[in-house]
Motif scaffolding. Structure first.
Motif, PDB file in Angstrom:
ATOM      1  N   VAL A  68       0.838  -1.200   0.000  1.00 30.06           N
ATOM      2  CA  VAL A  68       0.000   0.000   0.000  1.00 30.06           C
ATOM      3  C   VAL A  68       0.875   1.253   0.000  1.00 30.06           C
ATOM      4  O   VAL A  68       0.528   2.273  -0.613  1.00 30.06           O
ATOM      5  CB  VAL A  68      -0.947  -0.007   1.217  1.00 30.06           C
ATOM      6  CG1 VAL A  68      -1.767   1.278   1.273  1.00 30.06           C
ATOM      7  CG2 VAL A  68      -1.885  -1.202   1.158  1.00 30.06           C
ATOM      8  N   TYR A 109       3.745   1.583  -1.540  1.00 31.44           N
ATOM      9  CA  TYR A 109       4.168   1.797  -2.932  1.00 31.44           C
ATOM     10  C   TYR A 109       3.033   2.382  -3.771  1.00 31.44           C
ATOM     11  O   TYR A 109       3.267   3.232  -4.642  1.00 31.44           O
ATOM     12  CB  TYR A 109       4.646   0.488  -3.545  1.00 31.44           C
ATOM     13  CG  TYR A 109       6.055   0.105  -3.154  1.00 31.44           C
ATOM     14  CD1 TYR A 109       7.149   0.838  -3.628  1.00 31.44           C
ATOM     15  CD2 TYR A 109       6.296  -0.972  -2.317  1.00 31.44           C
ATOM     16  CE1 TYR A 109       8.446   0.498  -3.275  1.00 31.44           C
ATOM     17  CE2 TYR A 109       7.586  -1.322  -1.945  1.00 31.44           C
ATOM     18  CZ  TYR A 109       8.655  -0.583  -2.426  1.00 31.44           C
ATOM     19  OH  TYR A 109       9.926  -0.919  -2.070  1.00 31.44           O
ATOM     20  N   VAL A 110       1.806   1.943  -3.510  1.00 38.37           N
ATOM     21  CA  VAL A 110       0.649   2.504  -4.228  1.00 38.37           C
ATOM     22  C   VAL A 110       0.499   3.985  -3.887  1.00 38.37           C
ATOM     23  O   VAL A 110       0.274   4.830  -4.774  1.00 38.37           O
ATOM     24  CB  VAL A 110      -0.635   1.722  -3.871  1.00 38.37           C
ATOM     25  CG1 VAL A 110      -1.853   2.388  -4.493  1.00 38.37           C
ATOM     26  CG2 VAL A 110      -0.531   0.276  -4.333  1.00 38.37           C
TER      27      VAL A 110
END
Length: 328
Positions: free
Chosen positions: A149, A151-152
């Motif tokens: 999450v 990285y998102v």
């Protein structure tokens, strides 16, 4: 006449056969175990899990009161009493991290509960086939790790190539240095936490709504009630026990912040510590940089004790107001 009856009863009890006498506590528990041995065997894996990973490690709490050294071990290290707790509360950042932990968790509880309950009510109004799609879509983020999450979130917030800054530039606006500006991060963290966690709570509330007797809604429709009136007059009142239990359990974790959320989403940026730092992230950095295991154990012990007090207090208040909806 009453004395004679009492004496007669005492003699009858004294002269009763051994098998008829009242059993001891151990005898009653053994009898209870024999009658329910199948259920005890089914619960044995869960009991062993709790024993190994929850109760036996509690021996390590003694580290919070010692100056732990690896070469001396837990029991051989020097006893320092409450010195580790004094270190935690006398630091300059103690107030800041405590304030952030409490305020963030309060926001997560209020926003998360409201959003989950609203989504559960909305899902109850759509067709079953379409509802399954939304259930899967909402529940999927629950299985993602905070690393992924993070990285998102970075793909959205990156200064040069992030989706949000690219969109701002397309409208002629200046890009924002999200990882250097602390002001918008309370909103960002609340939205990210809501996206990841709301699906799990929604399914719990949705299951509770399905269990409500449909006759209540049929009677309300006959009386001309609107969807909004049925939600506020039928659904929410009948869901009150589940909502209260979820709130009590959430209050117990108010002093134990979500480490993954507050560490990976802000990308451990030093510019954001004032806005995103909580007790867990501060202790992790102190443990990594200083290596003070005893202070880390003292903080965890402090969080657990405060969480227990909060659960007992919240449950006591609920029991005073409505004993039927309390945990015990």
């Amino acid at each position: 006449m009453q004395k004679n009856v009492t004496l007669t009863g005492q003699r009858a009890h004294a002269g009763a056969p051994p098998g008829k006498r009242r059993k001891s506590w151990a005898g009653r528990e053994l009898h209870h175990f024999k009658n329910n041995r199948e259920l005890f065997l089914l619960s044995l894996p869960g009991i062993l899990y709790k024993l190994i990973f929850a109760y036996i490690p509690m021996i390590g709490l003694i580290i919070a009161f010692k100056n732990y050294r690896y070469d001396l071990g837990i029991f051989g290290s020097e006893w320092v009493g409450l010195d580790n707790f004094r270190y935690l509360f006398t630091t300059d950042t103690a107030w800041r991290i405590t304030r952030n932990t409490v305020l963030y968790n309060t926001a997560y509880i209020l926003v998360g509960t409201s959003a989950a309950l609203l989504l559960a009510i909305l899902m109850n109004e759509i067709k079953a086939k379409v509802s399954k799609f939304y259930q899967t879509a909402l529940f999927l983020p629950h299985f993602l790790s905070w690393v992924l999450v993070g990285y998102v979130a970075y793909a959205f917030l990156n200064h040069s190539d992030g989706f949000i800054n690219r969109t701002l530039e397309s409208f002629g606006l200046d890009p924002v240095s999200w990882y250097q500006d602390a002001a918008p991060w309370p909103v960002i963290l609340i939205l990210v936490q809501l996206w990841k966690v709301v699906g799990f709570n929604t399914l719990i509330y949705f299951a509770g709504i399905i269990g409500i007797n449909s006759e209540y809604y049929e009677a309300a429709r006959i009386d001309g009630a609107t969807k909004r009136q049925m939600a506020f007059k039928i659904t929410i009142p009948l869901m009150a026990p589940i909502i209260i239990i979820m709130l009590i359990l959430s209050i117990g974790n108010m002093f134990r912040g979500d480490f993954g959320l507050h560490y990976f989403i802000p990308n451990n940026s030093g510019f954001l510590y004032g806005s995103t730092d909580i007790i867990d992230t501060y202790v992790y950095r102190a443990l990594r940089e200083v290596g003070n295991v005893s202070m880390s154990a003292a903080t965890g012990f402090y969080q657990s004790v405060v969480g227990l007090v909060l659960v007992l207090t919240a449950n006591g208040i609920v029991r005073k107001v409505d004993p039927d909806n309390s945990l015990w």
